[in-house]
Design a protein around this motif. Sequence first.
Motif, PDB file in Angstrom:
ATOM      1  N   CYS A   1       0.865  -1.195   0.000  1.00  0.00           N
ATOM      2  CA  CYS A   1       0.000   0.000   0.000  1.00  0.00           C
ATOM      3  C   CYS A   1       0.894   1.236   0.000  1.00  0.00           C
ATOM      4  N   ARG A   2       1.236   1.659  -1.186  1.00  0.00           N
ATOM      5  CA  ARG A   2       2.222   2.742  -1.304  1.00  0.00           C
ATOM      6  C   ARG A   2       1.751   4.015  -0.613  1.00  0.00           C
ATOM      7  N   GLU A   3       0.495   4.351  -0.795  1.00  0.00           N
ATOM      8  CA  GLU A   3      -0.011   5.605  -0.219  1.00  0.00           C
ATOM      9  C   GLU A   3       0.113   5.619   1.297  1.00  0.00           C
ATOM     10  N   LYS A   4      -0.079   4.456   1.902  1.00  0.00           N
ATOM     11  CA  LYS A   4      -0.050   4.376   3.370  1.00  0.00           C
ATOM     12  C   LYS A   4       1.375   4.333   3.914  1.00  0.00           C
ATOM     13  N   TYR A   5       2.219   3.498   3.306  1.00  0.00           N
ATOM     14  CA  TYR A   5       3.500   3.189   3.950  1.00  0.00           C
ATOM     15  C   TYR A   5       4.662   4.062   3.498  1.00  0.00           C
ATOM     16  N   ARG A   6       4.639   4.583   2.265  1.00  0.00           N
ATOM     17  CA  ARG A   6       5.829   5.328   1.817  1.00  0.00           C
ATOM     18  C   ARG A   6       6.039   6.589   2.642  1.00  0.00           C
ATOM     19  N   GLU A   7       4.939   7.241   3.034  1.00  0.00           N
ATOM     20  CA  GLU A   7       5.084   8.456   3.859  1.00  0.00           C
ATOM     21  C   GLU A   7       5.685   8.109   5.219  1.00  0.00           C
ATOM     22  N   LEU A   8       5.251   6.978   5.777  1.00  0.00           N
ATOM     23  CA  LEU A   8       5.767   6.556   7.084  1.00  0.00           C
ATOM     24  C   LEU A   8       7.248   6.202   6.999  1.00  0.00           C
ATOM     25  N   ILE A   9       7.636   5.573   5.886  1.00  0.00           N
ATOM     26  CA  ILE A   9       9.045   5.193   5.696  1.00  0.00           C
ATOM     27  C   ILE A   9       9.906   6.440   5.502  1.00  0.00           C
ATOM     28  N   LEU A  10       9.416   7.372   4.695  1.00  0.00           N
ATOM     29  CA  LEU A  10      10.145   8.629   4.473  1.00  0.00           C
ATOM     30  C   LEU A  10      10.296   9.417   5.770  1.00  0.00           C
ATOM     31  N   LYS A  11       9.229   9.426   6.550  1.00  0.00           N
ATOM     32  CA  LYS A  11       9.220  10.179   7.810  1.00  0.00           C
ATOM     33  C   LYS A  11      10.335   9.709   8.746  1.00  0.00           C
ATOM     34  N   GLU A  12      10.696   8.419   8.662  1.00  0.00           N
ATOM     35  CA  GLU A  12      11.740   7.880   9.528  1.00  0.00           C
ATOM     36  C   GLU A  12      13.140   8.067   8.952  1.00  0.00           C
ATOM     37  N   GLY A  13      13.242   8.820   7.852  1.00  0.00           N
ATOM     38  CA  GLY A  13      14.567   9.165   7.307  1.00  0.00           C
ATOM     39  C   GLY A  13      15.259   8.012   6.601  1.00  0.00           C
ATOM     40  N   ALA A  14      14.510   7.284   5.775  1.00  0.00           N
ATOM     41  CA  ALA A  14      15.066   6.073   5.155  1.00  0.00           C
ATOM     42  C   ALA A  14      16.009   6.342   3.989  1.00  0.00           C
ATOM     43  N   ILE A  15      15.890   7.518   3.347  1.00  0.00           N
ATOM     44  CA  ILE A  15      16.593   7.768   2.084  1.00  0.00           C
ATOM     45  C   ILE A  15      18.118   7.550   2.173  1.00  0.00           C
ATOM     46  N   PRO A  16      18.825   8.170   3.134  1.00  0.00           N
ATOM     47  CA  PRO A  16      20.285   8.000   3.154  1.00  0.00           C
ATOM     48  C   PRO A  16      20.719   6.537   3.258  1.00  0.00           C
ATOM     49  N   GLY A  17      20.091   5.776   4.139  1.00  0.00           N
ATOM     50  CA  GLY A  17      20.446   4.364   4.297  1.00  0.00           C
ATOM     51  C   GLY A  17      20.177   3.566   3.031  1.00  0.00           C
ATOM     52  N   LEU A  18      19.069   3.862   2.358  1.00  0.00           N
ATOM     53  CA  LEU A  18      18.739   3.155   1.121  1.00  0.00           C
ATOM     54  C   LEU A  18      19.724   3.502   0.008  1.00  0.00           C
ATOM     55  N   LEU A  19      20.108   4.774  -0.073  1.00  0.00           N
ATOM     56  CA  LEU A  19      21.094   5.175  -1.075  1.00  0.00           C
ATOM     57  C   LEU A  19      22.421   4.452  -0.837  1.00  0.00           C
ATOM     58  N   ARG A  20      22.824   4.373   0.431  1.00  0.00           N
ATOM     59  CA  ARG A  20      24.077   3.683   0.747  1.00  0.00           C
ATOM     60  C   ARG A  20      23.981   2.208   0.365  1.00  0.00           C
ATOM     61  N   LEU A  21      22.806   1.645   0.583  1.00  0.00           N
ATOM     62  CA  LEU A  21      22.602   0.221   0.304  1.00  0.00           C
ATOM     63  C   LEU A  21      22.693  -0.076  -1.192  1.00  0.00           C
ATOM     64  N   THR A  22      22.344   0.883  -2.043  1.00  0.00           N
ATOM     65  CA  THR A  22      22.449   0.670  -3.498  1.00  0.00           C
ATOM     66  C   THR A  22      23.905   0.497  -3.926  1.00  0.00           C
ATOM     67  N   VAL A  23      24.826   0.902  -3.061  1.00  0.00           N
ATOM     68  CA  VAL A  23      26.256   0.776  -3.369  1.00  0.00           C
ATOM     69  C   VAL A  23      26.885  -0.371  -2.587  1.00  0.00           C
ATOM     70  N   GLU A  24      26.534  -0.482  -1.300  1.00  0.00           N
ATOM     71  CA  GLU A  24      27.266  -1.357  -0.379  1.00  0.00           C
ATOM     72  C   GLU A  24      26.570  -2.685  -0.093  1.00  0.00           C
ATOM     73  N   GLY A  25      25.308  -2.842  -0.440  1.00  0.00           N
ATOM     74  CA  GLY A  25      24.572  -4.044  -0.047  1.00  0.00           C
ATOM     75  C   GLY A  25      24.875  -5.241  -0.925  1.00  0.00           C
ATOM     76  N   THR A  26      24.281  -6.391  -0.570  1.00  0.00           N
ATOM     77  CA  THR A  26      24.330  -7.566  -1.447  1.00  0.00           C
ATOM     78  C   THR A  26      23.598  -7.222  -2.740  1.00  0.00           C
ATOM     79  N   SER A  27      23.761  -8.048  -3.758  1.00  0.00           N
ATOM     80  CA  SER A  27      23.088  -7.756  -5.037  1.00  0.00           C
ATOM     81  C   SER A  27      21.569  -7.703  -4.846  1.00  0.00           C
TER      82      SER A  27
END
Length: 387
Positions: free
Chosen positions: A279-305
């Motif tokens: 449910c994108r409308e419900k959860y994306r705002e909650l995820i953004l509110k918790e400051g997820a962007i920096p960690g996700l950006l880092r994961l695009t470089v450092e995470g498993t495939s």
Amino acid sequence: MGHDQEEEETPPATPTTTASAARKDQEEETWNHQKQTLILELSEKLITGDLQAKIEAARDIRKVVRKSSVKTRSKFASAGVIQPLVFMLLSPNLDAREASLLALLNLAVRNERNKVNIVTAGAVPPLVELLKLQNSGLRELATAAILTLSAAAPNKPTIAASGAAPLLVQILSLGSVQGRVDAVTALHNLSTCKENSTPILDAKAVSPLINLLKECKKYSKFAEKATALLEILSMSEEGQVAICDSDGGILTLVETVEDGSLISTQHAVGALLSLCQSCREKYRELILKEGAIPGLLRLTVEGTSIAQERARTLLDLLRDSPQEKKLASSVLEKIVYDIATRVDGADKAAETAKRLLEDMVQRSMELSMNRIQHRAASCTPAKVPSA
């Protein structure tokens, strides 16, 4: 010369060294004979003795096995101790239950065959009954036994179908620290059972798992197992609601994305992605509110495939939200640059950051094009029916 050197490196045996080796062999043979005699005596006592004798035999088996090799565990099993020990688990006498439980637990450690034989002998139903007891000591010993037995693949279907899982979930909230660690590990073992068609976990497990994840180091093996279970739970509607309703549920997953090991970050981003896709409308705002962007950006470089792909997919979903569009491009560039500096160093940071941003733009364009094509296809006029 080489022959002489060889003789110097391997001196001929003297009568003293030969005698010493022979004495050592004799001592080992005598010890093995004594141990075999002890095994047979304890087995006989366990099978034919009265209740008190059985309890003493079980306690002695535990003592011997704790200090012995895997081979000794196998010898005890061959002497027929497993079945009478399993019968003792059903005794109304709590001392008998505890003694047999500890003996079985030690017989199972590092011995796959014994683990399978213990379950085949019918140990699982009485262990499940022990999980229901108010006696916390016995309850947690039973948890440790189920953890040990569930490590053997042939045992997983039997234990998964036994009704143990909901009782293990209760221990996540009520048990000691060791009890909770054992319960999570046992549930994780059972979650990998391919033969089990029904889920072993329900949404009641979410809150205690979130609380445990808050308390532990995010890069620990324990966090890896807890996040794996949360990812499974995030795939059901009840699990998604429970994660959202848990105090700090989404924040804890975001923190795990930032600080976790390669495995726990993969599971944590998987759970967040499940939420957003449901449910994108419900959860994306909650995820953004918790400051997820920096960690996700880092994961695009450092995470498993797998984690990289999940992070990119989730970023694409988050980028559609009005709140995310408010994020100024300069701020986004700074975040990417900081990540690139940590990954490749200051001298290569600009190049890495540029590549990351180009990748994000490219993915955004691909998504937009896919949406346009989908919209165009859905708006194609229907064929006019012939007269």
